[in-house]
Write a protein that holds these residues in place. Structure first.
Motif, PDB file in Angstrom:
ATOM      1  N   VAL A  16      32.691  28.807  48.302  1.00 42.75           N
ATOM      2  CA  VAL A  16      31.411  29.377  47.153  1.00 42.75           C
ATOM      3  C   VAL A  16      30.263  28.167  47.684  1.00 42.75           C
ATOM      4  O   VAL A  16      30.301  27.426  47.580  1.00 42.75           O
ATOM      5  N   ASP A  17      29.481  29.154  48.035  1.00 41.73           N
ATOM      6  CA  ASP A  17      28.181  28.233  48.587  1.00 41.73           C
ATOM      7  C   ASP A  17      27.627  28.132  47.519  1.00 41.73           C
ATOM      8  O   ASP A  17      27.620  27.965  46.222  1.00 41.73           O
ATOM      9  N   LEU A  25      33.305  28.371  38.113  1.00 45.01           N
ATOM     10  CA  LEU A  25      33.336  28.710  39.056  1.00 45.01           C
ATOM     11  C   LEU A  25      34.858  28.946  39.731  1.00 45.01           C
ATOM     12  O   LEU A  25      34.545  29.214  40.604  1.00 45.01           O
ATOM     13  N   HIS A  51      34.843  31.948  40.857  1.00 40.17           N
ATOM     14  CA  HIS A  51      33.794  32.681  42.260  1.00 40.17           C
ATOM     15  C   HIS A  51      35.182  32.620  43.271  1.00 40.17           C
ATOM     16  O   HIS A  51      34.717  32.457  44.541  1.00 40.17           O
ATOM     17  N   LYS A 100      23.714  27.925  40.677  1.00 38.85           N
ATOM     18  CA  LYS A 100      23.129  28.550  39.491  1.00 38.85           C
ATOM     19  C   LYS A 100      24.579  28.614  38.320  1.00 38.85           C
ATOM     20  O   LYS A 100      24.143  28.372  37.210  1.00 38.85           O
ATOM     21  N   THR A 101      25.560  28.598  38.628  1.00 32.73           N
ATOM     22  CA  THR A 101      26.572  28.423  38.093  1.00 32.73           C
ATOM     23  C   THR A 101      26.403  26.789  37.247  1.00 32.73           C
ATOM     24  O   THR A 101      26.696  26.886  35.589  1.00 32.73           O
ATOM     25  N   ALA A 121      24.443  27.762  46.442  1.00 35.53           N
ATOM     26  CA  ALA A 121      23.372  29.202  45.633  1.00 35.53           C
ATOM     27  C   ALA A 121      24.249  28.713  44.558  1.00 35.53           C
ATOM     28  O   ALA A 121      23.449  28.953  43.434  1.00 35.53           O
ATOM     29  N   HIS A 122      25.092  29.376  44.556  1.00 33.23           N
ATOM     30  CA  HIS A 122      25.977  30.135  43.802  1.00 33.23           C
ATOM     31  C   HIS A 122      26.728  28.802  42.665  1.00 33.23           C
ATOM     32  O   HIS A 122      26.550  29.032  41.302  1.00 33.23           O
ATOM     33  N   THR A 123      26.653  28.070  43.065  1.00 25.56           N
ATOM     34  CA  THR A 123      28.236  26.644  42.260  1.00 25.56           C
ATOM     35  C   THR A 123      26.183  26.030  41.470  1.00 25.56           C
ATOM     36  O   THR A 123      26.601  25.826  40.488  1.00 25.56           O
TER      37      THR A 123
END
Length: 411
Positions: A197-198, A219, A222, A204-205, A200-202
């Motif tokens: 999980v990159d 998380l 994802h 955002k979460t 950016a997604h971490t």
């Protein structure tokens, strides 16, 4: 004083692994993630021993420095316990674990780290990686030989340079103290999350403002959506915030959560050869601590890979340039099969090519000066000739010139 905030911990086997070698701990002041390695039983035992030796640190401290010393002593004791365990069960030789841990002391986070499990800080809508991976590829990144993005997909990305294992009674652990503040959100995780999980997604979460437990669930989803090839362990710690601490009871997840986790397991039946013991695991360990000779071979292998990559890029560039050149040459050759009628300063001329130019390069050239003066042409036809008249072939161009001559004769 007792830490004021909320936290959550979860651990999942993932979609590929047959067992969970990770362990996690979320308590009153102590928060830990340990990612075990070394076969089916070895990884379980190693991460469980780490949690077992660390959970006694979950209390208040007078100063952050006192907590830092306690972390260092406990991790050294854990290394000793791993060594003692292997003496009892030699088939577990080679087991080890990463550890990342935080003890909250007043307004400070006391951090200990070894391996490639990570600690992140989410503050003011920005995510920062606090720990530095003790991996082979991180060394390549630090030396400028590869980019962080290339490191995510490097075939040796899981090779550890440092680990809490059964070979070193005095492990080199990074410890440091950082100030923290209300609103901070700390994330501790194994590479089962950070590896798939990159950031950016971490980020955002973490920025959704959900409770720690719900955030950990998102998380994990994802990671599962990305294939979850490894165990996934997540501990989230909020400093202050809107989500109160539900219970002061510590949460232990993963291998350490089972009673057998910290026990030395019985050896599983395996065929012994004169070379080595057969592995007891269905899943091979994803990473291990290599010796110096192996690291040198990895470095040389990376050099070879870099040379092959450069040769591949150069060959690809040459091929692309050759194809472009061939296409341009073919296009130019086609233009030389076309003709049109135009004019120079005072006569009608048959040109070979087309009327366009590419920058300063003209795609046409005079083929035949017909000797027909522009001045004898009627005004309209003279303007048409000066604007050029397209012809499909040389014969068509010659026919156009003959027609111009006839028009003069007709007049």
């Amino acid at each position: 004083m007792v830490f004021q905030g909320s936290s959550a911990a979860l651990s999942h086997t993932g979609k590929v692994r047959g067992n969970n070698q990770d362990s996690g701990y979320s308590g009153s002041n102590l928060f830990v993630v340990a990612d075990g390695m070394g076969g089916h039983a070895g990884g379980d035992v190693a991460s469980s021993i780490a949690i077992d030796r660390l959970e006694g640190l979950d209390h208040t401290y007078d100063t952050p420095a006192e907590a830092e010393r306690a972390l260092q002593r406990a991790l050294t004791a854990a290394a000793g316990a791993l060594i003692d365990t292997v003496k009892i069960k030699p088939e577990l030789a080679g087991m080890g674990t990463t550890v990342c841990a935080i003890i909250m002391v007043d307004e400070y986070a006391v951090i200990a780290h070894i391996g490639d499990s990570r600690i992140y800080l989410y503050r003011d809508d920005a995510l920062t990686q606090i720990t530095t991976d003790h991996t082979f590829v991180q060394r390549l990144v630090d030396s400028g030989r590869i980019t962080p993005e290339e490191a995510r997909y490097h075939p040796r990305r899981s090779v550890l340079m440092r680990v809490l294992g059964d070979m070193d009674a005095d492990p080199e652990v990074d410890t440091f103290i950082m100030p923290t503040q209300p609103g901070d959100r700390w994330l501790l995780c194994s590479d089962g999350l950070s590896g798939v999980v990159d950031d950016a997604h971490t980020a955002k979460t973490l920025g959704l403002g959900l409770a720690p437990g719900r955030t950990a669930d998102v998380l994990l989803k994802h990671a599962l959506d990305a294939g979850a090839p490894d165990n996934v362990t997540i501990v989230i710690v909020d400093v202050g915030g809107q989500h109160p601490l539900v219970s002061g009871t510590p949460t232990i997840v993963g291998a350490a959560s089972t009673p057998k986790g910290v026990e030395v397991p019985l050896a599983r039946p395996g065929r012994v050869s004169w070379l080595h013991l057969t592995r007891q695991a269905a899943n091979e360990p994803t990473h291990f601590e290599p010796d110096a000779e192996y690291l040198e071979e990895l470095i040389e292998e990376d050099r070879r890979r870099g040379r092959r990559r450069r040769i591949g890029w150069i060959a690809g560039l040459i091929l692309v340039l050759a194809l472009i050149g061939a296409a341009l040459f073919g296009a130019y050759q086609w233009t030389q099969t076309r003709y049109f009628v135009g004019a120079d300063e005072d006569t009608v001329v048959i040109f070979r090519g087309i009327q366009q130019s590419i920058g300063p390069i003209s795609l046409s050239s005079p083929y035949e000066d017909t000797g027909l003066p522009l001045s004898v042409l009627p005004e309209f036809e003279r303007q048409v000739v000066q604007g050029t008249i397209s012809a499909g072939s040389l014969a068509d161009a010659e026919q156009i010139v003959d027609q111009l001559r006839q028009n003069i004769g007709g007049d």
